[in-house]
Design a protein around this motif. Sequence first.
Motif: not given
Length: 389
Positions: A63-70, A251-257, A259-266, A90-94
């Motif tokens: 596995x990589x980071x949920x957001x993808x490899x840095x 934007x980070x505020x949208x990306x954070x939400x 990412x939650x779906x991505x974490x649980x689903x994928x 890259x840390x919190x907006x992609x």
Amino acid sequence: MDYSKVLSQKIVTMKPSGIRKFFDILNEMKDAISLTVGEPDFVTPQHIRDVGIKSLQAGETHYTSNSGMMELRQEISNYLNRRFNLTYEPKNEIVVTVGGSEAIDLAVRACVADGDEVIIPEPSFVCYGPITSMANGVPVPVVTLEKDKFKLTPEALKAAITPKTKMLILPYPNNPTGAIMTKEELQGIADVLKGTNIVVLADEIYAELTYGREHTSFASLEGMRERTIVVSGFSKAYAMTGWRMGYLAAPREICEQMLKIHQYAIMCAPTTSQFAAIEAMKNGDADVRMMAEEYNRRRRFIVDGLHDIGIECFEPEGAFYVFPNIGKCGLKSEVFCERLLYESGVAIVPGTAFGDCGEGFARISYAYSVEHITKALEKMDQFVRKLKA
């Protein structure tokens, strides 16, 4: 087992993709010539494949980071900056996704709640409406017209906005029409949105495939970054459809939400594909230019060929599709395409697969060789002559 009591009625009553019907028929017709698929006929460039293979041989299978490899997120950030003047952290907006399709799904699900309206210019790609419905939102189609070169106009957008409008989908360059929107035209859309809380899903998967002018990202316009989710990927520009690599930037505020779906689903996108995508971002610009030049050659060839047959065709400025007007042939779009397939062995997609306003049109992909397109045009010419006889 009573499946009517088991299955979700929302899904049961949802229409399957209008493209699927013709794929199913094609699978049973070995000699048919297909111009249906929105997939490059190029193979992924060798240097990109080599890096993917090397990562497997090195045992990079975890596995990589949920957001993808840095490293990949950094390269995506660099790419968006140098190509489209966009700046994302890259840390919190992609977020790296499983194809652009997952990115679209994440964007809609993170923003749309019960009864929220999503404005969708049509004709457009088949997934936007169903994904909106699955999020309990309400798709609001806005018809774009051939006389406007299938572009969304500020007037049409303004007329569609209600107090329930949550999101606008901007699918440019467009599938199926090949339409693009210039910076000035996008500014007209931005002016309508100023002062609202409407989020924009900018599906820019074909951003590298424009002809005669550079793509302008909606997020690059003044004041629009804060409300825009940019969706893109590697499938079209880098010929990497099977690698299933996409991404979103927001934007980070949208990306954070999202990412939650991505974490649980994928969990995360495929590791091997991420290594290959890093190589594509670093060293793939020349490949993209080569393929785009070839698509441009095919674009001019197929538009001229359709005109020679007597079929009117808006000249596309992006993606790798033409959307000819077949209304003068005297048949409904689906009937025309079915008869063309059964009687002449050529498969194209009826315009109605991309919205009711696609009646009278058909989508033809030119992600095929000129030789392949030539054979199809010859058979189409014979078919149209027979209809007019």
